[in-house]
Design an enzyme around this catalytic site. Structure first.
Site, PDB file in Angstrom:
ATOM      1  N   SER A  55      27.450  32.595   4.594  1.00  0.00           N
ATOM      2  CA  SER A  55      26.550  32.795   5.725  1.00  0.00           C
ATOM      3  C   SER A  55      26.368  31.450   6.404  1.00  0.00           C
ATOM      4  O   SER A  55      26.244  30.428   5.726  1.00  0.00           O
ATOM      5  CB  SER A  55      25.175  33.296   5.264  1.00  0.00           C
ATOM      6  OG  SER A  55      25.211  34.662   4.974  1.00  0.00           O
ATOM      7  N   GLU A  62      21.848  25.724  23.606  1.00  0.00           N
ATOM      8  CA  GLU A  62      21.826  26.954  24.384  1.00  0.00           C
ATOM      9  C   GLU A  62      21.504  28.187  23.533  1.00  0.00           C
ATOM     10  O   GLU A  62      21.620  29.302  24.013  1.00  0.00           O
ATOM     11  CB  GLU A  62      23.174  27.142  25.080  1.00  0.00           C
ATOM     12  CG  GLU A  62      23.587  25.978  25.970  1.00  0.00           C
ATOM     13  CD  GLU A  62      24.265  24.814  25.220  1.00  0.00           C
ATOM     14  OE1 GLU A  62      24.495  24.949  23.997  1.00  0.00           O
ATOM     15  OE2 GLU A  62      24.530  23.774  25.855  1.00  0.00           O
ATOM     16  N   SER A  63      21.129  28.038  22.282  1.00  0.00           N
ATOM     17  CA  SER A  63      20.619  29.066  21.366  1.00  0.00           C
ATOM     18  C   SER A  63      21.353  29.056  20.022  1.00  0.00           C
ATOM     19  O   SER A  63      21.093  28.172  19.225  1.00  0.00           O
ATOM     20  CB  SER A  63      20.489  30.443  21.987  1.00  0.00           C
ATOM     21  OG  SER A  63      19.471  30.425  22.995  1.00  0.00           O
ATOM     22  N   HIS A  68      28.378  35.870   9.140  1.00  0.00           N
ATOM     23  CA  HIS A  68      28.257  36.358   7.762  1.00  0.00           C
ATOM     24  C   HIS A  68      29.618  36.926   7.395  1.00  0.00           C
ATOM     25  O   HIS A  68      30.105  37.840   8.071  1.00  0.00           O
ATOM     26  CB  HIS A  68      27.181  37.438   7.633  1.00  0.00           C
ATOM     27  CG  HIS A  68      25.836  36.944   8.049  1.00  0.00           C
ATOM     28  ND1 HIS A  68      25.091  36.091   7.262  1.00  0.00           N
ATOM     29  CD2 HIS A  68      25.121  37.132   9.177  1.00  0.00           C
ATOM     30  CE1 HIS A  68      23.970  35.789   7.893  1.00  0.00           C
ATOM     31  NE2 HIS A  68      23.963  36.406   9.060  1.00  0.00           N
ATOM     32  N   CYS A  83      21.700  30.970  26.374  1.00  0.00           N
ATOM     33  CA  CYS A  83      20.835  31.037  27.552  1.00  0.00           C
ATOM     34  C   CYS A  83      21.462  30.283  28.728  1.00  0.00           C
ATOM     35  O   CYS A  83      20.786  30.006  29.705  1.00  0.00           O
ATOM     36  CB  CYS A  83      19.459  30.460  27.233  1.00  0.00           C
ATOM     37  SG  CYS A  83      19.510  28.754  26.719  1.00  0.00           S
TER      38      CYS A  83
END
Lengths: 130, 130
Positions: A55, A62-63, A68, A83
């Site tokens: 994971s 930008e986020s 996974h 974003c």
């Protein structure tokens, strides 16, 4: 309406399991894809599970990118939340596809996040860049 | 088909902006929600943006929680990805709602991830717990 972010989820089926078994390879593949997309990487955190599985998360200015991986199913789930309009999502998606040797890629969702009636958008700025 | 994971995305509108401005509060709220849901927390990484904004990720043994908060829009985007049936999603969603003082919560998607023709599922085990 106006959306603050765009969130896509990608299913990578029929991947090379030896790649998905290796945390360091998965991390470098995701970091490479993020870089190639034009994202500004802030930090990354990856975790190896036993007997197998990885994971990981990359926070970008930008986020985020997350992954996974289930090597026993030759499958990895990837999300990209951005974003910014200047992130090249196609480049990121195909870079990961090639590196995972995935033979079946499904973009399972592509949605706007934070839909506001109106407003001026734009990403948050990284405090480290002040 | 059989799905490896379940992924829900939640829009928290009309939140208390003073909460969303504070990285430490946002982190403790997400950690509390993860704990209350029954998730096993592996690590968390939160980042403060300037002039405002918080991005954060919690890797859990059962996948992840992420948050991106825009205090200037009283809005936060939360994702919960889980591969375990024993995670209480409603508890997590409502815990965050109460702590963010959100007056409008939208579950914008609820999807299966990693849909396989058949197979036996279950989460990855945390290597730290061996």
């Amino acid at each position: 309406g106006f959306a603050l972010g765009r969130h896509i989820t990608i299913e990578y089926y029929d991947c090379a399991s030896d790649v998905l078994l290796d945390k360091d390879r998965v991390e470098s593949i995701l970091l490479k894809a993020a870089r190639e997309s034009g994202a500004t990487i802030i930090n990354s955190s990856f975790h190896q599970f036993e007997p197998q599985g990885v994971s990981g998360v990359i926070i970008i200015a930008e986020s985020h990118f997350t992954v996974h991986a289930w090597p026993e199913h030759d499958y990895a789930a990837v999300d990209i939340f951005t974003c910014a309009d200047n992130i090249d999502l196609d480049t990121a998606i195909h870079s990961i596809e090639a590196q995972f040797s995935s033979r079946r890629v499904v973009i399972s969702s592509d949605q706007n996040r934070g839909v506001l009636p109106s407003g001026v958008g734009g990403c948050m700025t990284n405090s480290d860049e002040k």
